[in-house]
Motif scaffolding. Structure first.
Motif, PDB file in Angstrom:
ATOM      1  N   GLU A   1     -47.189  -7.054  -7.955  1.00 50.50           N
ATOM      2  CA  GLU A   1     -48.620  -6.737  -7.897  1.00 50.50           C
ATOM      3  C   GLU A   1     -48.831  -5.247  -7.716  1.00 50.50           C
ATOM      4  O   GLU A   1     -49.660  -4.626  -8.389  1.00 50.50           O
ATOM      5  N   GLU A   2     -48.056  -4.657  -6.816  1.00 51.34           N
ATOM      6  CA  GLU A   2     -48.184  -3.223  -6.573  1.00 51.34           C
ATOM      7  C   GLU A   2     -47.801  -2.431  -7.828  1.00 51.34           C
ATOM      8  O   GLU A   2     -48.487  -1.479  -8.212  1.00 51.34           O
ATOM      9  N   GLY A   3     -46.731  -2.833  -8.497  1.00 54.11           N
ATOM     10  CA  GLY A   3     -46.292  -2.149  -9.701  1.00 54.11           C
ATOM     11  C   GLY A   3     -47.285  -2.258 -10.841  1.00 54.11           C
ATOM     12  O   GLY A   3     -47.567  -1.277 -11.545  1.00 54.11           O
ATOM     13  N   VAL A   4     -47.849  -3.445 -11.025  1.00 55.00           N
ATOM     14  CA  VAL A   4     -48.833  -3.659 -12.083  1.00 55.00           C
ATOM     15  C   VAL A   4     -50.114  -2.888 -11.775  1.00 55.00           C
ATOM     16  O   VAL A   4     -50.708  -2.274 -12.659  1.00 55.00           O
ATOM     17  N   ARG A   5     -50.541  -2.912 -10.507  1.00 49.37           N
ATOM     18  CA  ARG A   5     -51.744  -2.157 -10.118  1.00 49.37           C
ATOM     19  C   ARG A   5     -51.566  -0.676 -10.434  1.00 49.37           C
ATOM     20  O   ARG A   5     -52.454  -0.042 -10.995  1.00 49.37           O
TER      21      ARG A   5
END
Length: 118
Positions: free
Chosen positions: A9-13
């Protein structure tokens, strides 16, 4: 699996809102293990909650007119609009939730109350 959820999630955000593809630069060539670090359950739950809060705050602060911007990372042939990338976070979480529910049913474990049909 929890660790994978908050890391992704952090990487995609970051890819969507900042155009930062560091997660994909590691995750794609090195596989899932490259992004995981073996934290225990409580630490993973705390990290998942933190990343989710940060994602909601970042999306709320992101100007609405910029959701149509395109993000590209040519080494992977990746080219998508910001809003499409962000919707992918929801789809990813739904996918893993469905996996968990399938495993619970196979094991004969009751579905958690928050998910059970009423």
């Amino acid at each position: 699996m929890l660790e994978h959820l908050w890391v992704s999630e952090e990487g995609v955000r970051r890819a969507a809102l900042e155009g930062n593809f560091a997660y994909y630069q590691t995750r794609v060539p090195e596989g899932l293990r490259a992004t995981l670090n073996g934290r225990d359950l409580q630490r993973n739950l705390a990290e998942l909650a933190r990343v989710h809060r940060e994602t909601l705050a970042a999306i709320t602060a992101f100007p609405a007119e910029r959701f149509q911007e395109e993000r590209a990372y040519e080494p992977l042939g990746f080219r998508r609009q910001v809003h499409i990338i962000l919707f992918g976070i929801n789809e990813h979480e739904i996918h893993h939730r469905a996996q968990l529910m399938t495993y619970l049913r196979m094991l004969g474990t009751p579905v958690p109350e928050a998910i059970a049909r009423r």
